[in-house]
Motif scaffolding. Structure first.
Motif, PDB file in Angstrom:
ATOM      1  N   GLY A  79       5.652  -6.799   7.195  1.00 33.49           N
ATOM      2  CA  GLY A  79       6.145  -7.907   6.379  1.00 33.49           C
ATOM      3  C   GLY A  79       7.243  -8.652   7.117  1.00 33.49           C
ATOM      4  N   GLY A  80       8.080  -7.900   7.821  1.00 30.60           N
ATOM      5  CA  GLY A  80       9.089  -8.527   8.674  1.00 30.60           C
ATOM      6  C   GLY A  80       8.475  -9.301   9.818  1.00 30.60           C
ATOM      7  N   VAL A  81       7.349  -8.813  10.339  1.00 27.60           N
ATOM      8  CA  VAL A  81       6.631  -9.525  11.398  1.00 27.60           C
ATOM      9  C   VAL A  81       6.223 -10.911  10.923  1.00 27.60           C
ATOM     10  CG1 VAL A  81       4.429  -9.586  12.657  1.00 27.60           C
ATOM     11  CG2 VAL A  81       5.823  -7.502  12.663  1.00 27.60           C
ATOM     12  N   ILE A  82       5.720 -10.994   9.704  1.00 23.82           N
ATOM     13  CA  ILE A  82       5.301 -12.287   9.162  1.00 23.82           C
ATOM     14  C   ILE A  82       6.479 -13.265   9.142  1.00 23.82           C
ATOM     15  CG2 ILE A  82       4.524 -13.487   7.079  1.00 23.82           C
ATOM     16  CD1 ILE A  82       2.793 -11.011   6.473  1.00 23.82           C
ATOM     17  N   SER A  83       7.613 -12.821   8.614  1.00 26.68           N
ATOM     18  CA  SER A  83       8.788 -13.687   8.545  1.00 26.68           C
ATOM     19  C   SER A  83       9.253 -14.097   9.932  1.00 26.68           C
ATOM     20  CB  SER A  83       9.922 -12.974   7.808  1.00 26.68           C
ATOM     21  OG  SER A  83       9.560 -12.715   6.471  1.00 26.68           O
ATOM     22  N   ASP A 110       0.871  -1.172   0.000  1.00 28.65           N
ATOM     23  CA  ASP A 110       0.000   0.000   0.000  1.00 28.65           C
ATOM     24  C   ASP A 110       0.908   1.222   0.000  1.00 28.65           C
ATOM     25  OD1 ASP A 110      -1.641   2.222   0.823  1.00 28.65           O
ATOM     26  OD2 ASP A 110      -3.139   0.771   1.509  1.00 28.65           O
ATOM     27  N   ARG A 111       0.788   2.047  -1.039  1.00 28.60           N
ATOM     28  CA  ARG A 111       1.732   3.156  -1.168  1.00 28.60           C
ATOM     29  C   ARG A 111       1.574   4.193  -0.063  1.00 28.60           C
ATOM     30  NH1 ARG A 111       0.138   7.866  -3.725  1.00 28.60           N
ATOM     31  NH2 ARG A 111      -2.042   7.966  -4.404  1.00 28.60           N
ATOM     32  N   LYS A 112       0.427   4.232   0.604  1.00 29.46           N
ATOM     33  CA  LYS A 112       0.219   5.168   1.703  1.00 29.46           C
ATOM     34  C   LYS A 112       0.539   4.550   3.065  1.00 29.46           C
ATOM     35  CE  LYS A 112      -1.274   8.919  -0.407  1.00 29.46           C
ATOM     36  NZ  LYS A 112      -0.570  10.222  -0.289  1.00 29.46           N
ATOM     37  N   LEU A 113       0.823   3.263   3.102  1.00 28.15           N
ATOM     38  CA  LEU A 113       1.188   2.576   4.342  1.00 28.15           C
ATOM     39  C   LEU A 113       2.534   1.878   4.177  1.00 28.15           C
ATOM     40  CD1 LEU A 113      -2.295   0.960   5.136  1.00 28.15           C
ATOM     41  CD2 LEU A 113      -1.249   2.878   6.354  1.00 28.15           C
ATOM     42  N   ILE A 114       3.392   2.480   3.407  1.00 26.39           N
ATOM     43  CA  ILE A 114       4.565   1.770   2.899  1.00 26.39           C
ATOM     44  C   ILE A 114       5.519   1.328   4.008  1.00 26.39           C
ATOM     45  CG2 ILE A 114       5.777   3.952   2.421  1.00 26.39           C
ATOM     46  CD1 ILE A 114       6.936   2.516  -0.075  1.00 26.39           C
ATOM     47  N   VAL A 115       5.726   2.155   5.012  1.00 27.98           N
ATOM     48  CA  VAL A 115       6.701   1.795   6.045  1.00 27.98           C
ATOM     49  C   VAL A 115       6.118   0.787   7.024  1.00 27.98           C
ATOM     50  CG1 VAL A 115       8.128   2.654   7.936  1.00 27.98           C
ATOM     51  CG2 VAL A 115       7.960   3.953   5.809  1.00 27.98           C
ATOM     52  N   SER A 116       4.907   1.029   7.516  1.00 27.73           N
ATOM     53  CA  SER A 116       4.309   0.061   8.444  1.00 27.73           C
ATOM     54  C   SER A 116       4.078  -1.277   7.751  1.00 27.73           C
ATOM     55  CB  SER A 116       3.007   0.598   9.026  1.00 27.73           C
ATOM     56  OG  SER A 116       2.057   0.848   8.019  1.00 27.73           O
ATOM     57  N   ALA A 117       3.719  -1.250   6.461  1.00 27.49           N
ATOM     58  CA  ALA A 117       3.547  -2.500   5.721  1.00 27.49           C
ATOM     59  C   ALA A 117       4.870  -3.253   5.620  1.00 27.49           C
ATOM     60  CB  ALA A 117       2.982  -2.218   4.334  1.00 27.49           C
TER      61      ALA A 117
END
Length: 246
Positions: A157-161, A146-153
């Motif tokens: 993503g690291g949380v998933i890993s 999401d281009r407006k949530l780019i950093v938290s996303a």
């Protein structure tokens, strides 16, 4: 075994719904908050009004020392934490090039490093007890972008890993680690025009947006003994908006 559950970001909204629902199931709740003590106390009072047990605890999850002190405070007041529901987060709604350099650090520190701190501090005790659950809540933007949530996303993503890898490491100790990934949850704060909201709702196969209770019910399942053979998974709570695998 009595269940003492830490719910982070539990002062209001989704976190409050999670805390209240788990309390209804008999858990004693450590209500974590970062800055809003008054709202955290309201969560505690809501839980007590339904016959549950709860106490509020302050901590900045981006600080490792704060998380250590959080664990000590909970153990002194309530006992040993057996489950963690990590609902805390921090998001700035902006495109990447609207950030100033390093302005993104707080999102990474709260959304990713906060989880690492919680796991590193609390899970060794769960490993000793051969029992525990760690459930963390993210948004679907971590998987779709999401281009407006780019950093938290990116952080989530690291949380998933991390959760997938951690589940493999601590599974032998009977600790389950899972992710709940959310679609759009309507908490009476969406700044949509009626027409835009209608269009958004139409994009969901179930033709409605999510509610905080939808999230709380999914958390309650993963926190219960009914989910004891589920670990390392991403559970989508998104009304069918995205059909993403784990």
């Amino acid at each position: 075994m009595s269940t003492i559950t830490l719910v982070t970001g539990a002062s209001d909204r989704i976190g409050r719904a999670i805390a209240a629902t788990l309390a209804e199931q008999g858990a004693t709740i450590a209500v974590h908050y970062h800055s809003n003590k008054e709202q955290a106390e309201q969560t505690v009072e809501q839980i007590k009004s339904i016959g549950g047990q709860a106490e509020a605890f302050q901590a900045d999850l981006s600080s490792f020392e704060d998380v250590q002190q959080l664990k000590a405070a909970i153990e002194q007041s309530l006992g040993t934490v057996t489950s963690i529901i990590n609902n805390a987060g921090y998001t700035q709604l902006k495109s990447f090039f609207d950030y100033s350099p390093l302005e993104w650090q707080k999102e990474i520190d709260v959304c990713l490093n906060g989880l690492l701190h919680l796991a590193y501090v609390f899970l060794p005790t769960m490993k000793e007890q051969k029992h525990g659950k760690l459930i963390t809540v993210i948004g679907d933007s971590a998987r779709t972008g999401d281009r407006k949530l780019i950093v938290s996303a990116t952080a989530r993503g690291g949380v998933i890993s991390f959760i997938k890898s951690l589940a493999q490491e601590v599974g032998r100790d009977q600790i389950q680690c899972n992710v709940i990934s959310l679609g759009l949850i309507d908490q009476d704060d969406l700044q949509f025009s009626p027409e835009v909201k209608r269009q958004v709702v139409k994009s969901y196969p179930l033709h409605r947006l999510g509610k905080a209770q939808d999230v709380a019910d999914a958390v309650a399942f993963l926190a219960s003994d009914r989910s004891n053979w589920i670990t390392g998974q991403i559970i989508s709570v998104n009304g069918g908006h995205s059909t993403l695998g784990s």
